[in-house]
Write an enzyme that holds these catalytic residues in place. Structure first.
Site, PDB file in Angstrom:
ATOM      1  N   GLY A   2      -0.278   0.649   7.759  1.00  0.00           N
ATOM      2  CA  GLY A   2      -0.100   2.166   8.003  1.00  0.00           C
ATOM      3  C   GLY A   2      -0.088   2.772   6.705  1.00  0.00           C
ATOM      4  CB  THR A  56      -2.995  -1.963  -4.931  1.00  0.00           C
ATOM      5  OG1 THR A  56      -2.315  -2.474  -3.674  1.00  0.00           O
ATOM      6  CG2 THR A  56      -4.361  -1.973  -5.032  1.00  0.00           C
ATOM      7  CG  ASP A  64      -3.753  -5.652  -3.011  1.00  0.00           C
ATOM      8  OD1 ASP A  64      -2.626  -5.672  -3.776  1.00  0.00           O
ATOM      9  OD2 ASP A  64      -4.416  -4.927  -2.291  1.00  0.00           O
ATOM     10  CD  GLU A  65      -1.267  -4.674   0.584  1.00  0.00           C
ATOM     11  OE1 GLU A  65      -0.118  -4.859   0.971  1.00  0.00           O
ATOM     12  OE2 GLU A  65      -1.513  -3.361   0.441  1.00  0.00           O
ATOM     13  CB  ALA A  66       0.814 -11.771  -1.887  1.00  0.00           C
ATOM     14  CB  CYS A  84      13.445   8.687  -2.885  1.00  0.00           C
ATOM     15  SG  CYS A  84      14.497   8.895  -1.496  1.00  0.00           S
ATOM     16  CB  ILE A 117       2.471  -7.054  10.232  1.00  0.00           C
ATOM     17  CG1 ILE A 117       3.045  -8.149   9.374  1.00  0.00           C
ATOM     18  CG2 ILE A 117       1.259  -6.595   9.659  1.00  0.00           C
ATOM     19  CD1 ILE A 117       2.204  -9.424   9.001  1.00  0.00           C
TER      20      ILE A 117
END
Length: 192
Positions: free
Chosen positions: A176, A30, A96-98, A153, A173
């Site tokens: 969070g 994003t 965004d968040e496709a 990581c 989904i």
């Protein structure tokens, strides 16, 4: 300001395109989308930004990064709505968040690019199980460029490409943040 004929000529000369920014959670997808959209605004291009109506983690309307950078957007329920909302005088469309959109999104992106619009799509390429996520694989396949970004990581410090779910929930989904997910490399992801 350009006249409509100049906009059409400019779009025809430049042609449309699809760019994808993908990676795990906390990898800066994003943030990169916002950066590209703001650069387009600096270039005095007309931009429109969209996000799924279901993504209300930080804000109901704005696209907001984990670093709290934000840009105004329009929440939409179905990807087909984009074709109705985007006018011909738009130069750049950000999505965004496709991964949360329906399976029609690749066709919508393709139609927009064919209209001469630069389409920039950001989203998770894999779900919490490490499987391709939603419409992202199809969009990546038809994109002119794909930028894969990596998180760090939290277990070992190597580049992370997986979003490891920390909470017991088997639904595909689960909106969070750090309480629900952490970025992991392949080895740490498979250790569980």
């Amino acid at each position: 300001m350009l006249f409509s004929e100049d906009v059409f000529r400019r779009k025809s000369e430049l042609g449309g395109s699809i760019e994808v920014i993908c990676g795990s959670m906390f990898s800066g997808k994003t943030e990169e989308l916002i950066r590209r959209m703001k650069r387009a605004q600096i270039a005095r291009l007309r931009v429109e930004i969209f996000k799924p109506k279901t993504d209300v983690r930080y804000d109901e309307t704005n696209v907001v990064s984990h670093n709290q950078n934000a840009i105004p957007s329009v929440p939409v329920e179905h990807s087909s709505s984009l074709l109705l909302l985007i006018t011909d005088n738009v130069d750049v469309v950000g999505i965004d968040e496709a991964q949360f959109f329906d399976d029609e999104l690749p066709n919508v992106c393709n139609a927009l690019a064919n209209r001469g619009i630069r389409v920039i799509v950001a989203g998770l390429d894999m779900d919490f199980k490490g499987q391709p996520f939603g419409p992202m694989p199809a969009i990546m396949a038809m994109a002119e460029s794909v930028t894969k970004v990596y998180a760090v990581c939290v277990q070992c410090g190597n580049p992370a490409l997986y979003s490891y779910r920390l909470v017991p929930d088997s639904g595909k989904i689960l909106l969070g943040e750090k309480e629900s997910y952490e970025p992991r490399c392949r080895v740490c992801f498979n250790k569980g």
